[in-house]
Design a protein around this motif. Structure first.
Motif, PDB file in Angstrom:
ATOM      1  N   PHE A 202       0.862  -1.187   0.000  1.00 28.53           N
ATOM      2  CA  PHE A 202       0.000   0.000   0.000  1.00 28.53           C
ATOM      3  C   PHE A 202       0.894   1.231   0.000  1.00 28.53           C
ATOM      4  CE2 PHE A 202       0.474  -1.594   4.371  1.00 28.53           C
ATOM      5  CZ  PHE A 202       1.170  -0.550   4.952  1.00 28.53           C
ATOM      6  N   ILE A 203       0.286   2.366  -0.269  1.00 25.83           N
ATOM      7  CA  ILE A 203       0.997   3.645  -0.202  1.00 25.83           C
ATOM      8  C   ILE A 203       0.483   4.378   1.036  1.00 25.83           C
ATOM      9  CG2 ILE A 203       1.433   5.853  -1.349  1.00 25.83           C
ATOM     10  CD1 ILE A 203       0.871   4.420  -4.013  1.00 25.83           C
ATOM     11  N   PRO A 204       1.300   4.553   2.084  1.00 31.78           N
ATOM     12  CA  PRO A 204       0.834   5.241   3.295  1.00 31.78           C
ATOM     13  C   PRO A 204       0.331   6.643   2.966  1.00 31.78           C
ATOM     14  CG  PRO A 204       2.925   4.146   3.697  1.00 31.78           C
ATOM     15  CD  PRO A 204       2.687   4.091   2.219  1.00 31.78           C
ATOM     16  N   LYS A 205      -0.879   6.956   3.417  1.00 36.86           N
ATOM     17  CA  LYS A 205      -1.519   8.217   3.060  1.00 36.86           C
ATOM     18  C   LYS A 205      -1.320   9.306   4.106  1.00 36.86           C
ATOM     19  CE  LYS A 205      -5.228   5.889   0.478  1.00 36.86           C
ATOM     20  NZ  LYS A 205      -6.691   5.642   0.409  1.00 36.86           N
ATOM     21  N   TYR A 206      -0.888   8.919   5.304  1.00 39.70           N
ATOM     22  CA  TYR A 206      -0.828   9.891   6.385  1.00 39.70           C
ATOM     23  C   TYR A 206       0.553   9.942   7.015  1.00 39.70           C
ATOM     24  CZ  TYR A 206      -5.742   8.457   6.036  1.00 39.70           C
ATOM     25  OH  TYR A 206      -6.981   8.114   5.560  1.00 39.70           O
ATOM     26  N   GLU A 207       0.884  11.129   7.517  1.00 36.39           N
ATOM     27  CA  GLU A 207       2.059  11.255   8.366  1.00 36.39           C
ATOM     28  C   GLU A 207       1.699  10.746   9.762  1.00 36.39           C
ATOM     29  OE1 GLU A 207       5.106  12.175   7.330  1.00 36.39           O
ATOM     30  OE2 GLU A 207       4.189  12.178   5.348  1.00 36.39           O
ATOM     31  N   ILE A 208       2.675  10.301  10.508  1.00 34.31           N
ATOM     32  CA  ILE A 208       2.410   9.721  11.820  1.00 34.31           C
ATOM     33  C   ILE A 208       2.523  10.779  12.911  1.00 34.31           C
ATOM     34  CG2 ILE A 208       3.174   8.032  13.537  1.00 34.31           C
ATOM     35  CD1 ILE A 208       1.774   6.839  11.107  1.00 34.31           C
ATOM     36  N   ASP A 209       1.478  10.867  13.720  1.00 35.93           N
ATOM     37  CA  ASP A 209       1.494  11.722  14.905  1.00 35.93           C
ATOM     38  C   ASP A 209       1.736  10.802  16.102  1.00 35.93           C
ATOM     39  OD1 ASP A 209       1.075  13.362  17.060  1.00 35.93           O
ATOM     40  OD2 ASP A 209      -0.805  14.233  16.331  1.00 35.93           O
TER      41      ASP A 209
ATOM     42  N   GLU B  84       4.966  -3.737   7.218  1.00 36.61           N
ATOM     43  CA  GLU B  84       3.749  -2.929   7.228  1.00 36.61           C
ATOM     44  C   GLU B  84       3.663  -2.106   8.515  1.00 36.61           C
ATOM     45  OE1 GLU B  84       0.766  -5.806   4.585  1.00 36.61           O
ATOM     46  OE2 GLU B  84       0.687  -5.860   6.757  1.00 36.61           O
ATOM     47  N   ALA B  85       3.926  -2.762   9.641  1.00 34.42           N
ATOM     48  CA  ALA B  85       3.848  -2.085  10.941  1.00 34.42           C
ATOM     49  C   ALA B  85       4.845  -0.930  11.029  1.00 34.42           C
ATOM     50  CB  ALA B  85       4.085  -3.090  12.064  1.00 34.42           C
ATOM     51  N   MET B  86       6.069  -1.156  10.551  1.00 32.90           N
ATOM     52  CA  MET B  86       7.096  -0.115  10.587  1.00 32.90           C
ATOM     53  C   MET B  86       6.674   1.116   9.797  1.00 32.90           C
ATOM     54  SD  MET B  86      10.395  -2.630  10.124  1.00 32.90           S
ATOM     55  CE  MET B  86      11.684  -1.378  10.076  1.00 32.90           C
ATOM     56  N   SER B  87       5.979   0.901   8.694  1.00 26.91           N
ATOM     57  CA  SER B  87       5.568   2.025   7.849  1.00 26.91           C
ATOM     58  C   SER B  87       4.548   2.915   8.536  1.00 26.91           C
ATOM     59  CB  SER B  87       5.012   1.513   6.518  1.00 26.91           C
ATOM     60  OG  SER B  87       3.706   0.996   6.676  1.00 26.91           O
TER      61      SER B  87
ATOM     62  N   GLU C  41      10.045   4.581   1.989  1.00 21.31           N
ATOM     63  CA  GLU C  41      10.767   4.892   0.754  1.00 21.31           C
ATOM     64  C   GLU C  41      11.485   3.670   0.199  1.00 21.31           C
ATOM     65  OE1 GLU C  41      13.268   8.305   0.919  1.00 21.31           O
ATOM     66  OE2 GLU C  41      11.770   9.563   1.885  1.00 21.31           O
ATOM     67  N   THR C  42      12.250   2.977   1.057  1.00 16.75           N
ATOM     68  CA  THR C  42      13.060   1.859   0.556  1.00 16.75           C
ATOM     69  C   THR C  42      12.206   0.720   0.015  1.00 16.75           C
ATOM     70  OG1 THR C  42      13.157   0.859   2.773  1.00 16.75           O
ATOM     71  CG2 THR C  42      14.943   2.365   2.159  1.00 16.75           C
ATOM     72  N   HIS C  43      11.006   0.538   0.579  1.00 16.80           N
ATOM     73  CA  HIS C  43      10.152  -0.575   0.163  1.00 16.80           C
ATOM     74  C   HIS C  43       8.827  -0.100  -0.428  1.00 16.80           C
ATOM     75  CE1 HIS C  43      13.090  -2.605   2.687  1.00 16.80           C
ATOM     76  NE2 HIS C  43      12.685  -3.746   2.197  1.00 16.80           N
ATOM     77  N   SER C  44       8.839   1.092  -0.986  1.00 19.43           N
ATOM     78  CA  SER C  44       7.624   1.594  -1.631  1.00 19.43           C
ATOM     79  C   SER C  44       7.309   0.755  -2.864  1.00 19.43           C
ATOM     80  CB  SER C  44       7.794   3.055  -2.043  1.00 19.43           C
ATOM     81  OG  SER C  44       8.762   3.170  -3.074  1.00 19.43           O
ATOM     82  N   ILE C  45       6.040   0.732  -3.236  1.00 22.74           N
ATOM     83  CA  ILE C  45       5.627  -0.032  -4.416  1.00 22.74           C
ATOM     84  C   ILE C  45       6.346   0.472  -5.661  1.00 22.74           C
ATOM     85  CG2 ILE C  45       3.673  -0.551  -5.929  1.00 22.74           C
ATOM     86  CD1 ILE C  45       1.898  -0.382  -3.379  1.00 22.74           C
ATOM     87  N   SER C  46       6.448   1.792  -5.801  1.00 21.26           N
ATOM     88  CA  SER C  46       7.081   2.350  -7.003  1.00 21.26           C
ATOM     89  C   SER C  46       8.566   1.981  -7.063  1.00 21.26           C
ATOM     90  CB  SER C  46       6.916   3.870  -7.038  1.00 21.26           C
ATOM     91  OG  SER C  46       7.492   4.470  -5.886  1.00 21.26           O
ATOM     92  N   ASN C  47       9.255   2.013  -5.932  1.00 21.45           N
ATOM     93  CA  ASN C  47      10.678   1.687  -5.909  1.00 21.45           C
ATOM     94  C   ASN C  47      10.908   0.213  -6.240  1.00 21.45           C
ATOM     95  OD1 ASN C  47      13.467   2.349  -5.464  1.00 21.45           O
ATOM     96  ND2 ASN C  47      13.343   1.268  -3.515  1.00 21.45           N
ATOM     97  N   ILE C  48      10.133  -0.660  -5.613  1.00 22.95           N
ATOM     98  CA  ILE C  48      10.309  -2.100  -5.843  1.00 22.95           C
ATOM     99  C   ILE C  48       9.855  -2.490  -7.245  1.00 22.95           C
ATOM    100  CG2 ILE C  48       9.700  -4.412  -5.049  1.00 22.95           C
ATOM    101  CD1 ILE C  48      11.538  -2.821  -3.146  1.00 22.95           C
ATOM    102  N   ALA C  49       8.798  -1.857  -7.739  1.00 18.58           N
ATOM    103  CA  ALA C  49       8.359  -2.135  -9.118  1.00 18.58           C
ATOM    104  C   ALA C  49       9.474  -1.791 -10.094  1.00 18.58           C
ATOM    105  CB  ALA C  49       7.099  -1.342  -9.441  1.00 18.58           C
TER     106      ALA C  49
END
Length: 367
Positions: free
Chosen positions: A169-176, A282-285, A348-356
């Motif tokens: 997935f592409i994370p949509k939110y910044e983490i608070d 997934e959890a780390m993201s 970033e390192t494991h984003s869908i676009s990067n791995i694709a």
């Protein structure tokens, strides 16, 4: 480039019944299409999905498959039947075939086998020597690379490529981080090889200021350990603050749990089964600090003391190791936030676009 992705016989795509591999290729397929490639994605037929459809540029074809059986032998037979059905449905023109069934590199037509990238998502068990005619053997971690090498003569080692799994997935939110709750989370199959009995025993020795949530499929048909195993875990938990939730296959709903949790524990004991560990990624993201067992596959993206913590699951004192790490995170919020902030780097390192992009480079090298 014309790409055909063949999923296994037991789960559909889109991944409405879960499945880490199905999640991964569903999103990668759409990313390939976005990059301008022609993509055909073949998976198991289920009643709630049409036989054929197009989603975001990907052409989906579905073939009658099966519910996952308990017997490994029956599973292989079902997998063969399914793959033979796929063979009849294969397009005539393609550049790369991504194979996710045992039989794909063996029973498809010769031109498909010679174009096949075998997706090795689990530790091989002797079958790699059968795949010498395949174009490429793709490993999802360096531990799998070494396992494949051990099954092949050196002259075939050039066929092995390591491309990590992406976030599905592409994370949509910044983490608070101020909104994180006192939750320790586990997501994944409810199966003995995942070390959940160890986790619950360790949790009972903590302060229990944090609630433990366990989410995942337990039915045999979904790769779980069955109702008896689930009940044994509930008995082990007794009156501790352990919450067992039904499996969540909707990615957005599962992400809601990651967003709330502060700590993610993945105590897998599967020395010969665990090859990557998508759930910790997934959890780390979402800013969870991962605590994982000392399996080699986790070392590709978790460094102890930098973006997560590792315990020695082989030790006789493994339970107390987990307890100490949980106490460390509970008692030092600054350190916890530091680890969690570093963990977000996987976005970033494991984003869908990067791995694709890495996959396309590998495809181009092998065509």
């Amino acid at each position: 480039m014309k790409i055909v992705i063949i999923q296994g016989a037991f789960l559909p795509v889109p991944p409405i019944l879960g499945g880490a591999v199905e999640k991964m290729w569903f999103f990668l397929g759409k990313e390939f299409a976005k990059m301008g490639h022609e993509v055909v994605h073949i998976s198991r037929k289920v009643d709630s999905l049409p036989m054929n459809e197009t989603i975001e540029g990907v052409n989906y074809f579905r073939v009658a498959g099966f519910a996952t059986p308990k017997s490994g032998l029956i599973l292989k037979i079902m997998d063969l039947i399914y793959t033979l059905r796929v063979r009849k449905l294969m397009p005539k023109d393609f550049d790369i075939v991504v194979g996710n069934t045992f039989w794909t590199p063996l029973v498809l037509k010769r031109n498909a086998i010679s174009a096949c990238m075998v997706d090795v998502q689990r530790m091989p068990k002797g079958q790699m020597k059968l795949y010498k005619n395949a174009r490429c053997l793709r490993a999802n971690s360096n531990s799998v690379v070494e396992a494949i090498k051990n099954e092949l003569s050196e002259k075939h080692h050039h066929k092995i490529a390591m491309v990590p799994n992406p976030l599905p997935f592409i994370p949509k939110y910044e983490i608070d981080f101020s909104k994180k709750e006192k939750i320790i989370l586990y997501t994944g199959r409810i199966h003995p090889e995942k070390g959940l009995d160890l986790l619950i025993q360790a949790y009972k020795k903590t302060s229990q200021n944090y609630k433990l949530q366990i989410i995942g499929p337990w039915e045999f048909s979904q790769g779980g350990g069955g109702a008896t195993y689930l009940e044994s875990l509930k008995v082990l938990a007794e009156d501790a603050a352990v919450e067992f939730l039904e499996p969540i296959f909707d990615i957005e709903k599962l992400n809601d749990h990651y967003i709330k949790a502060s700590i993610f524990i993945y105590p897998s004991m599967a020395e010969k089964g665990e090859t990557f560990g998508l759930a910790p990624l997934e959890a780390m993201s979402w800013g969870c600090v991962p605590i994982v067992s000392d399996l080699l596959c986790f070392k590709d993206f978790i460094t102890h003391g930098k973006n997560g913590l590792v315990f020695d699951h082989r030790s006789d004192d493994a339970i107390s190791h987990i307890v100490k790490l949980v106490h460390l995170l509970e008692s030092d919020s600054r350190y916890t936030k530091k680890l969690a902030s570093e963990a977000l780097g996987v976005r970033e390192t494991h984003s869908i676009s990067n791995i694709a992009g890495l996959f396309i480079k590998q495809f181009e090298q092998t065509v």
